[in-house]
Design a protein around this motif. Structure first.
Motif, mmCIF file in Angstrom:
data_model
loop_
_atom_site.group_PDB
_atom_site.id
_atom_site.type_symbol
_atom_site.label_atom_id
_atom_site.label_comp_id
_atom_site.label_asym_id
_atom_site.label_seq_id
_atom_site.Cartn_x
_atom_site.Cartn_y
_atom_site.Cartn_z
ATOM 1 N N GLU A 1 0.827 -1.206 0.000
ATOM 2 C CA GLU A 1 0.000 0.000 0.000
ATOM 3 C C GLU A 1 0.862 1.257 0.000
ATOM 4 N N GLU B 1 2.766 1.461 -3.610
ATOM 5 C CA GLU B 1 2.011 1.451 -4.868
ATOM 6 C C GLU B 1 2.038 2.782 -5.612
ATOM 7 N N PRO B 2 1.899 3.942 -4.942
ATOM 8 C CA PRO B 2 1.955 5.194 -5.715
ATOM 9 C C PRO B 2 3.268 5.366 -6.470
ATOM 10 N N THR C 1 3.403 2.835 -9.422
ATOM 11 C CA THR C 1 2.554 3.265 -10.533
ATOM 12 C C THR C 1 3.237 4.361 -11.350
ATOM 13 N N SER C 2 3.838 5.327 -10.667
ATOM 14 C CA SER C 2 4.523 6.422 -11.375
ATOM 15 C C SER C 2 5.669 5.887 -12.225
ATOM 16 N N THR D 1 1.441 7.806 2.043
ATOM 17 C CA THR D 1 1.002 7.707 0.652
ATOM 18 C C THR D 1 0.845 9.091 0.017
ATOM 19 N N GLU D 2 0.457 10.101 0.829
ATOM 20 C CA GLU D 2 0.395 11.465 0.303
ATOM 21 C C GLU D 2 1.776 11.912 -0.171
ATOM 22 N N ARG E 1 2.654 9.904 -3.423
ATOM 23 C CA ARG E 1 1.941 10.332 -4.638
ATOM 24 C C ARG E 1 2.539 11.592 -5.237
#
Length: 466
Positions: free
Chosen positions: A136, A139-140, A143-144, A262-263, A266
């Motif tokens: 979790e 993941e950001p 993905t990037s 996660t912020e 991202r």
């Protein structure tokens, strides 16, 4: 390669169908198509390994999502390599240490016990329990990087072939994501060789209400300290239980920590120049350069001002949590002769971090080490001495009560507020209160007066006219 020798888009599409359709891999291509691959600068033998990955992604649907199974496989491979079952005698010793630590901790904090005692786990069990949270958090970034890798590799194709290769883009993204997942698995597997408890990294990795100890690892940790194993087990168990109790009591805290991580993640951006440069010489059969770049963090761009601010907020949050755990553990273990030495070793270890923790920082662009740990611990100590454990622990009841970065800087102001609350006095007013009152007064002055809808203009109660 001349324009006459360059394969037509339709021919390239046919090659992709043969390669991705599982029709024998390279064996499904005729000699002319193999020559066309060479004309593109691709060695057919070199492509073989990538094709196996692509066929696997294609068979799985190739929807562009990241397959995290590679992370689990790699992590468990490393965790179980030198791991062994926990001896029954060791498990019994730890159970006794956990029981005593539970009693001591209940004297030092008002936060209630866990529903189940801490358990001794192997490295592989730690991986199984914590990997969902690692995924979790990562993941950001994954993905990037996967999106940027797909775009960078796509730009290397001739213009007339990009349309033919468009349908394979999502599969290439899956392969890039799988490579990142494998790197995450390597780091988590290496971490399993270093951590001594479930909360050792400082973030809520274990399922809610669970505490865990890794006896194989903390035996290695204590070997250089020359401290009695019973003392070490008691200290580690107390600290782990304090960490787990806190996150179970303040159920909002887990989401608060993970959302801040996660912020931050991202907001990370990939260094497209570095990635495109790598794409020009990318060798699918020998992806060591890409793997090294992922693990070293070389593909992540310089942090923006917003990223720096997000990191500062996260570091303050982690320091606030760790500082509370430090103070509560110190109070609970004051009977241990070597408690101070163990505490200092733990603080040094948290400040420096191990090789795997540093690798995790490079991979996701984040070092999970609270830089203001000592200041936060000093704040919690001042609060404890001034108002006691019950009032101190009540600060975790709601998010808006939790100490802020300003409280770490100036514990005296926090202590004054808590003491005023205990005396039943209104808290001291500050500039924010004055500004809010001024805003409310201004809004009241602007409200319509007589004849414009005030209370005096409401119609009298009674039957409405028909």
């Amino acid at each position: 390669m001349s324009d006459d020798d360059r394969p037509e888009p339709e021919d390239f599409a046919e090659m992709l169908r043969n390669l991705l359709g599982g029709q024998g891999g390279l064996a499904g291509l005729d000699p002319e198509q193999l020559e066309q691959l060479r004309g593109l600068g691709l060695d057919p033998a070199m492509v073989q390994q990538m094709m196996r990955q692509l066929q696997g992604a294609f068979a799985a649907g190739g929807d562009g999502s990241i397959d995290w199974s590679a992370a689990r496989t790699q992590a468990l491979h490393l965790a179980n390599k030198d791991s062994h079952a926990i001896d029954s005698g060791v498990r019994a010793d730890l159970d006794r240490a956990v029981s005593l630590a539970t009693l001591w901790l209940s004297e030092a904090t008002a936060i209630s016990e866990l529903p189940a005692p801490a358990r001794a786990v192997t490295r592989g069990q730690w991986v199984e329990s914590t990997l969902p949270v690692w995924q979790e958090l990562a993941e950001p970034v994954a993905t990037s990087i996967a999106d940027a890798l797909t775009e960078a590799i796509g730009t290397q194709l001739p213009e007339e072939m990009r349309a033919a290769a468009a349908n394979a883009g999502r599969i290439m993204r899956t392969v890039g994501g799988s490579l990142f997942a494998a790197q995450l698995g390597s780091v988590v597997g290496a971490l399993s060789l270093e951590v001594i408890s479930g909360g050792d990294v400082g973030i809520p990795l274990m399922p809610d209400g669970e505490a865990a100890l890794l006896p194989q690892n903390f035996a290695d940790f204590g070997r250089d300290l020359e401290i009695d194993e019973d003392q070490l087990a008691l200290y580690v168990a107390t600290r782990e239980l304090a960490h787990a109790r806190l996150f179970r009591h303040a159920r909002w805290l887990r989401l608060h920590v993970i959302s801040q991580v996660t912020e931050f993640a991202r907001g990370l951006r990939v260094d497209t120049d570095a990635l495109e440069d790598m794409a020009t010489r990318f060798d699918p059969s020998s992806p060591e350069e890409l793997r090294d770049a992922l693990q070293s963090g070389a593909l992540l761009d310089t942090r923006s001002e917003a990223q720096v601010a997000a990191l500062a907020r996260l570091e303050n949050l982690l320091a606030t949590i760790e500082g509370w755990v430090d103070v509560v553990t110190a109070d609970a273990t004051h009977r241990l002769p070597d408690a101070h030495r163990i505490a200092e070793a733990v603080r040094r270890r948290r400040a420096v971090g191990g090789p795997a923790e540093r690798a995790m920082g490079s991979l996701v662009g984040l070092e999970l080490r609270p830089r203001r740990l000592r200041e936060a611990a000093a704040m919690w100590r001042a609060v404890t001495d001034a108002v006691g454990a019950t009032a101190r622990d009540s600060l975790w009841d709601y998010p808006d009560l939790m100490p802020t970065a300003e409280d770490i800087d100036d514990p005296a102001a926090l202590v004054e507020r808590l003491q005023a609350r205990e005396r039943g006095e209104s808290p001291a007013r500050d500039a924010m209160d004055d500004a809010l009152d001024a805003l409310l007064a201004e809004a009241t002055d602007e409200r319509p007066g007589d004849g414009a809808g005030g209370d005096d203009d409401l119609p009298p109660e009674g039957p409405r006219p028909v």
